[in-house]
Design a protein around this motif. Sequence first.
Motif, mmCIF file in Angstrom:
data_model
loop_
_atom_site.group_PDB
_atom_site.id
_atom_site.type_symbol
_atom_site.label_atom_id
_atom_site.label_comp_id
_atom_site.label_asym_id
_atom_site.label_seq_id
_atom_site.Cartn_x
_atom_site.Cartn_y
_atom_site.Cartn_z
ATOM 1 N N ILE A 88 0.836 -1.201 0.000
ATOM 2 C CA ILE A 88 0.000 0.000 0.000
ATOM 3 C C ILE A 88 0.868 1.248 0.000
ATOM 4 O O ILE A 88 0.718 2.137 -0.835
ATOM 5 N N ALA A 89 1.800 1.283 0.939
ATOM 6 C CA ALA A 89 2.673 2.448 1.045
ATOM 7 C C ALA A 89 3.416 2.672 -0.268
ATOM 8 O O ALA A 89 3.558 3.801 -0.746
ATOM 9 N N ASN A 90 3.830 1.584 -0.828
ATOM 10 C CA ASN A 90 4.554 1.616 -2.076
ATOM 11 C C ASN A 90 3.712 2.188 -3.204
ATOM 12 O O ASN A 90 4.129 3.098 -3.920
ATOM 13 N N THR B 62 14.304 4.011 -0.364
ATOM 14 C CA THR B 62 13.388 3.015 -0.896
ATOM 15 C C THR B 62 12.500 2.424 0.169
ATOM 16 O O THR B 62 12.852 2.357 1.323
ATOM 17 N N VAL B 63 11.365 1.972 -0.247
ATOM 18 C CA VAL B 63 10.451 1.336 0.673
ATOM 19 C C VAL B 63 10.453 -0.168 0.505
ATOM 20 O O VAL B 63 10.797 -0.913 1.403
ATOM 21 N N ALA B 64 10.087 -0.609 -0.647
ATOM 22 C CA ALA B 64 10.055 -2.052 -0.871
ATOM 23 C C ALA B 64 10.226 -2.326 -2.334
ATOM 24 O O ALA B 64 9.480 -1.860 -3.158
ATOM 25 N N GLY C 62 8.871 -0.195 -4.608
ATOM 26 C CA GLY C 62 9.008 0.829 -3.579
ATOM 27 C C GLY C 62 9.788 1.983 -4.152
ATOM 28 O O GLY C 62 10.998 1.955 -4.191
ATOM 29 N N MET C 63 9.091 2.980 -4.555
ATOM 30 C CA MET C 63 9.793 4.116 -5.123
ATOM 31 C C MET C 63 10.416 4.941 -4.020
ATOM 32 O O MET C 63 9.945 4.945 -2.903
ATOM 33 N N PRO C 64 11.447 5.670 -4.339
ATOM 34 C CA PRO C 64 12.024 6.564 -3.349
ATOM 35 C C PRO C 64 10.929 7.453 -2.811
ATOM 36 O O PRO C 64 10.112 7.920 -3.595
ATOM 37 N N ALA C 65 10.934 7.654 -1.542
ATOM 38 C CA ALA C 65 9.870 8.412 -0.893
ATOM 39 C C ALA C 65 9.486 9.574 -1.772
ATOM 40 O O ALA C 65 10.126 10.606 -1.805
ATOM 41 N N ALA C 66 8.437 9.380 -2.468
ATOM 42 C CA ALA C 66 8.145 10.237 -3.608
ATOM 43 C C ALA C 66 8.068 11.682 -3.199
ATOM 44 O O ALA C 66 7.040 12.234 -2.940
ATOM 45 N N GLU D 17 -7.074 -1.693 -0.534
ATOM 46 C CA GLU D 17 -6.248 -0.495 -0.523
ATOM 47 C C GLU D 17 -5.158 -0.567 -1.588
ATOM 48 O O GLU D 17 -4.843 0.419 -2.252
ATOM 49 N N ILE D 18 -4.591 -1.743 -1.736
ATOM 50 C CA ILE D 18 -3.542 -1.902 -2.744
ATOM 51 C C ILE D 18 -4.116 -1.701 -4.136
ATOM 52 O O ILE D 18 -3.623 -0.895 -4.925
#
Lengths: 250, 250
Positions: free
Chosen positions: A118-120, A233-235, A239-243, B117-118
């Motif tokens: 999700i975060a990704n 990076t996140v994952a 996981g993109m660099p904290a956008a 969510e994903i």
Amino acid sequence: MNPGQIRDVSALVRSLGPLTRGQRVFSQNTPFSSCYFVKTGAVKTVTVSERGDERILGFYLPGDVFGLSSMNRRSYSCSAIALEHTSICELPFRQLEQLARSIPELQHHLFDLMSREIANAENISMLLSSNTAEERVIALLLNVSEHHRQRKLSPLQFRLPMSRSDMGSFLGLAVETVSRILGSLHKQGLINITGRTVVLLQPARLSQRLAVDPDAPATKGDDFCWSPGHSHTVAGVSGMPAANTSGTAR
Amino acid sequence: MNPGQIRDVSALVRSLGPLTRGQRVFSQNTPFSSCYFVKTGAVKTVTVSERGDERILGFYLPGDVFGLSSMNRRSYSCSAIALEHTSICELPFRQLEQLARSIPELQHHLFDLMSREIANAENISMLLSSNTAEERVIALLLNVSEHHRQRKLSPLQFRLPMSRSDMGSFLGLAVETVSRILGSLHKQGLINITGRTVVLLQPARLSQRLAVDPDAPATKGDDFCWSPGHSHTVAGVSGMPAANTSGTAR
DNA sequence: CGATTGCTTGACGTGCGTCAAGAGCGGTGG
DNA sequence: CCACCGCTCTTGACGCACGTCAAGCAATCG
């Protein structure tokens, strides 16, 4: 997890033989059954709209898990396609879910995986929603780099598993734009790129481009640093660099 | 779930009194503890980059759950802010997770929520990655509409809880562009819009704009399938219409 | 009541998509 | 070995969609 539990989990996992470039792991609209773990190689996930055009949702490198986004449906919402010689593990989700009831650690791990997804995906949204083409490309490069770093491989020199066109589709850019940006970064001495082989010559500068307001755009030779970027990076590649959200800026 | 289990779950849930516009549910970088369920009103989630600009990740309407993307971290990756008079429920995640070990249905439900969510975030990515401004705005409108339909409220007439600027931030567009697009849709007789009150005059036409290649000047079978109740909205507003990816087209 | 905030509309500039034409590069076959 | 093909990738010219700047109302507020 204790040895017994590990055995239980391992019993579910099936290793899928080497896939070759272009081969599908699963196809959009076929019944959902499993998610997958990348052992070696690389995979892309793709959805095809009713209009017939395709969009790449993510790239998955060794260590990443894909296929999770479809678990609340009967069928896969995207196709997964090997980008190169690739080996993966199959994780039958229903059985994994079942097993998770008796193994709290496994349950937690699954939550964790999904949460990362999700975060990704949110990070990707942020990247796409208002960054320049250059920032997007740099973000992708740094992301692959970070992935390699985590895998104890050279973070400064590696091969991109995907074509320019794949990058474009993923980043919401035309192929030509991707190509031009890479060429431009090359000319500026920030990277070397020959075909799909990349060398990051000035990773700090690249990170800066993501984090710093480009008021003074690209004056060749300015030397001041902002802050050596971390929190990157996140994952996985996904996981993109904290956008870093260039925001309204341009 | 049986009555006892329901009681167990209910015991965890805490109702949070009416929030007023602008009030925060949680703030970015504060310790993660719970996710939240929207009872009435609306909430936006926002991240602020190091550069200082903010980006809206999603809107959450009654029935939606937010805060899930942070569960694998120590702290929230975004802030949640009420858009209007809003009441919510707090769901302490760790305890919920704990309880899920003994209630398979709950566990499954949590997986389901996260999976939505994903899928949802992926849809947003697709929407952002290559659709025109008009398509993005229409997608948002239809999404809110769909949400109202599911809540048995009028899907054709409703109030947008967010400002133009919020819409812009979410869709990756300048405020002015959002305003212009809405004005244009109004002129074309597709919608009525006064302030934040919207009437969808020709919902079928709006859907077409999303799904049909704008080569052909419309007028094909107006009525539209989308497989009723399937793949449309995923979760809350954040569930964008299956981002039909205008692809390379423009 | 000025002041702040939200919304709209116009004029203008530009980033990037589109179209078009090569340039590598690898594969296949003769 | 070269000729031929189908790719992926690059590079240039051009135009449009949308961001930016700026100005002007309406609504809310202290």
